[in-house]
Every structure is written in structure tokens, then in C-alpha cells.
Scaffold this active site. Structure first.
Site, PDB file in Angstrom:
ATOM      1  N   SER A  90       9.716 -22.040  47.138  1.00  0.00           N
ATOM      2  CA  SER A  90       9.756 -24.297  47.730  1.00  0.00           C
ATOM      3  C   SER A  90       8.711 -24.690  48.295  1.00  0.00           C
ATOM      4  CB  SER A  90      10.875 -24.101  48.224  1.00  0.00           C
ATOM      5  OG  SER A  90      12.258 -23.968  47.627  1.00  0.00           O
ATOM      6  N   THR A 143      10.375 -26.887  51.799  1.00  0.00           N
ATOM      7  CA  THR A 143       9.956 -28.099  51.240  1.00  0.00           C
ATOM      8  C   THR A 143       9.790 -29.962  52.281  1.00  0.00           C
ATOM      9  OG1 THR A 143      11.627 -28.163  50.064  1.00  0.00           O
ATOM     10  CG2 THR A 143      10.618 -29.837  49.787  1.00  0.00           C
ATOM     11  N   ASP A 267      19.697 -25.198  46.142  1.00  0.00           N
ATOM     12  CA  ASP A 267      19.272 -24.256  45.646  1.00  0.00           C
ATOM     13  C   ASP A 267      19.317 -23.082  46.496  1.00  0.00           C
ATOM     14  OD1 ASP A 267      16.343 -22.762  45.310  1.00  0.00           O
ATOM     15  OD2 ASP A 267      16.703 -22.032  47.467  1.00  0.00           O
ATOM     16  N   HIS A 271      20.986 -19.776  44.908  1.00  0.00           N
ATOM     17  CA  HIS A 271      20.841 -18.399  45.275  1.00  0.00           C
ATOM     18  C   HIS A 271      22.707 -16.952  45.494  1.00  0.00           C
ATOM     19  CE1 HIS A 271      16.693 -18.737  46.188  1.00  0.00           C
ATOM     20  NE2 HIS A 271      16.581 -19.350  47.139  1.00  0.00           N
TER      21      HIS A 271
HETATM   22 MG    MG Z   1      13.923 -26.660  50.518  1.00  0.00          MG
HETATM   23 ZN    ZN Z   2      15.256 -20.723  47.103  1.00  0.00          ZN
END
Ligand code: MG
Ligand code: ZN
Length: 377
Positions: A90, A143, A267, A271
């Protein structure tokens, strides 16, 4: 001559109408058309971390009504690889959006040689635009961090936090309070932000809906000491933040704003290979998309872009699924190299059709905001 003029008018009207066609909500009247504008004043970039086609598909089939993501007139596909790896993380993914350069996995706003690269948020601030960052992770997480900070390793959260004082940022909402006020170096960055004029609130005293951001001052709200819990555990601020932020930023500058909103935990659910949680995070993110679209429809001068930094989990909906019960499978615990989709609505949206690189997303946004000349100054 007359025909040429007429023909041009038709072509222009057609081009204009493509982005001006409102992303009609089911059962609602279409938004009124306004005069076509060649470039947007504002950009809202929504990043669904780890959100590939299958994550979107699962969200679509999990909700009876159409998703907001289905309302966009323009779609594209994007390659996500980092400088040396087919599979990005990311940090490199967000640095590609923020700076327009391919870098190594783990890099925050620095290029492959670890040199700081200017971000679109910094360029926007340099011309007097208002800027904002919203995330459902800590605000120092990869991010959001890549848009404002320059550090060589994403794990250096306490090194990332001071960049929120160095750069112009008008609004930020996310977790990570402890990286500001319980630091190894003893600095209290919350105090420093307040001294700089910030209205700063934390989850201990105020929920986001108890805050009334005053556009006369920059605004920050911390959702957690570190990482906010997932939407399935009651974290509810993302759609509200997506409603508050554009209206607030629009009042902070005449020149417009750049706002990044991240659905960080799609995300994380992938995971963990947790399909149910993935769908909940996807739907929460879609609600935030709906708020951004509502603002853009009313404003008429705002480009909304929705995309992902990469796909996570190699998620698939296999035989045995039906719309009533999704049985989601995953191929990996990590990210994959699959192309990710891009959705765009508003002035300049056509530029996001096609297949291109994640660094091109940066170039397109920067050109549309007329920020190309900023670095040369
Ligand atoms: Mg992120
Ligand atoms: Zn990730």
C-alpha cells in the site's frame, strides 16, 4: 461553416453530457444539468485498500439495492506494480498516486532512491487549495501517509506524524492519536497542532457526530489511539467523515480542494481471508462513495475518483455461491497483481477511461487541477 459550427456544438454537447449525466440513484430524480466545465475545481479521491473486482462483486450481491459504485459513468482499469515487484504494497501504491513515481514497497512519499518526491497534496496546498485526508486506519498508516509525508519506511509512524504540522492540511480524520501525543521524543503534536490553530478532537471525549467543524479553523478528529476497530465492531465514522469533509474543505479555499478518503480495512479483512468482514467494509466504503457523489452532484465542479491500490487475497466467488449466501474463497493471505478498477464522475472524468498505470492516475489528476507548473516554480 454553419454545419461545422452545428457539428462542433453536437460533439461538445455529447462530450459534456457524458460526465454530466448524473449517476442516478435508483428511485430518485436525476440531478439538474449545469454548464460543462473543462476541468474540476475539486478532486475527491476514494481509495478502497485491497478492493479488487471480486470485493466489489461481493458487495453488489450482498446488498439488495444498487451500490453507489454502480452509478459511475466512466470506468477504467489500472496496473498496480511497484518499482521492482509485480505485487505492490500500500505504501508504494499510494506513493504512485501521490507522487507519480514507481517506488519500492514500504516507501512513503519517497522515490526508488529514497529521495522525497512532491505529492499532489503538497502541490495543491502550494497553490492555495485546501487539503484533507480521511482513513479508517491510523492517519499515519501507509495510504494516507504517502500523500503528506516523506519517510523511507512505512513502519516509522512517529516520523510520519510531524508532517501533519509541516504541510498545509485543513482536515484529517483517522486513528493513530498515540503517534502524536505519546511519543518517544516527548513532543506533544496535538498541543502543537492546537497552537497552529487546529480544532482538535479525540475519540475519548467526542464522537465525530458530536463535533461541529468550523471552517474558520483547520479540523482534526482522532478515532483511536492506534488502529480503529472494524465496522463490524461498531466503527461508524467513514460515511459521516465523507459527508463532513467536502463541505468543510469547500469553505476553506476559493481555489478548491484535494481530498483523499480511504476505506482502509477492506484490505485487512482480505488479509484475514474473512469474506463476511470484507463485505461489511466494502459496503461501508460504498456509503462513503455515496456521500462524495452527493456533494459532487450538487457542486458540479468536483471530480470523484474511486479506485484501489491493489487487490488483496485473490478473492473469488466460486460455484456454490448464490445471492442469498456468499461463500467467499481466497487464494492468498497477501496482495495480488490483478488490475484494479477505476471509477470517475465529474468534470474531467473521461480521462480515467482505459487501461493505464497507477502513476498515470497521478498525472491525470495533476493535469486536471492545473498543478503541472507547480514543481517548476
Ligand atoms: Mg491503506
Ligand atoms: Zn494489505
Amino acid at each position: 461553416m454553419k454545419y461545422v459550427v452545428l457539428l462542433s456544438a453536437i460533439v461538445l454537447a455529447f462530450q459534456g453530457s457524458r460526465w454530466m449525466s448524473p449517476p442516478a440513484e435508483a428511485n430518485s430524480a436525476p440531478a439538474p444539468l449545469s454548464t460543462p466545465t473543462p476541468s474540476p475545481r475539486n478532486i475527491i479521491l476514494l481509495i478502497g485498500d485491497g478492493m479488487g473486482i471480486a470485493q466489489i462483486t461481493a458487495g453488489i450481491y450482498a446488498r439488495a439495492d444498487k451500490l453507489h459504485i454502480e452509478r459511475f459513468p466512466i470506468t477504467g482499469l489500472m496496473k498496480t506494480h511497484s518499482a521492482k515487484h509485480l505485487i505492490t504494497d500500500s505504501a508504494a501504491g499510494a506513493t504512485a498516486f501521490a507522487c507519480g513515481c514507481k517506488t519500492y514497497n514500504g516507501a512513503i512519499g519517497v522515490d526508488a532512491q529514497k529521495k522525497p518526491c512532491r505529492t499532489i497534496l503538497e502541490d495543491a496546498a502550494a497553490v492555495g487549495m485546501a487539503t484533507g485526508l480521511v482513513a479508517t486506519s491510523s492517519i499515519t498508516h501507509a495510504t494516507p501517509a504517502a500523500f503528506i509525508a516523506h519517510v523511507s519506511k512505512r513502519s516509522e509512524m512517529e516520523e510520519i506524524a510531524p508532517f501533519f504540522l509541516q504541510n498545509r492540511i485543513d482536515l484529517f480524520i483517522g486513528g493513530g492519536l498515540s503517534y502524536f501525543n505519546q511519543r518517544a521524543d516527548g513532543r506533544d503534536l496535538c498541543r502543537e497542532l492546537q497552537a497552529k490553530g487546529f480544532d482538535l478532537y479525540t475519540f475519548q471525549q467526542h464522537s465525530l457526530n458530536q463535533c461541529q467543524p468550523n471552517p474558520a479553523r483547520p479540523f482534526a478528529w482522532f478515532a483511536a489511539d492506534k488502529e480503529p476497530e472494524g465496522v463490524h465492531k461498531g466503527r461508524d465514522y467513514l460515511p459521516l467523515a465523507a459527508r463532513i469533509a467536502p463541505a468543510f474543505l469547500a469553505q476553506r479555499s476559493e481555489r478548491g480542494f484535494f481530498l483523499m478518503i480511504e476505506g482502509s480495512q477492506i484490505d485487512w479483512a482480505c488479509h484475514k481471508n474473512n469474506g463476511e468482514h470484507t463485505v461489511q467494509e466494502m459496503l461501508d466504503f460504498d456509503d462513503a462513495i455515496g456521500e462524495a457523489l452527493r456533494f459532487a452532484e450538487q457542486d458540479g465542479n468536483t471530480l470523484v475518483i474511486v479506485t484501489a491500490d491493489h487487490e488483496t487475497g485473490g478473492m473469488a466467488l466460486l460455484r456454490g455461491n448464490d445471492k442469498k449466501e456468499l461463500k467467499i474463497k481466497f487464494a492468498t493471505l497477501y496482495h495480488t497483481a490483478s488490475l484494479v478498477p477505476v471509477f470517475a464522475y465529474g468534470p474531467g472524468a473521461e480521462a480515467f477511461s482505459g487501461v493505464y498505470d497507477n502513476t498515470d492516475l497521478h498525472t491525470k489528476m495533476k493535469a486536471l487541477l492545473k498543478l503541472d507548473a507547480v514543481e517548476a516554480r
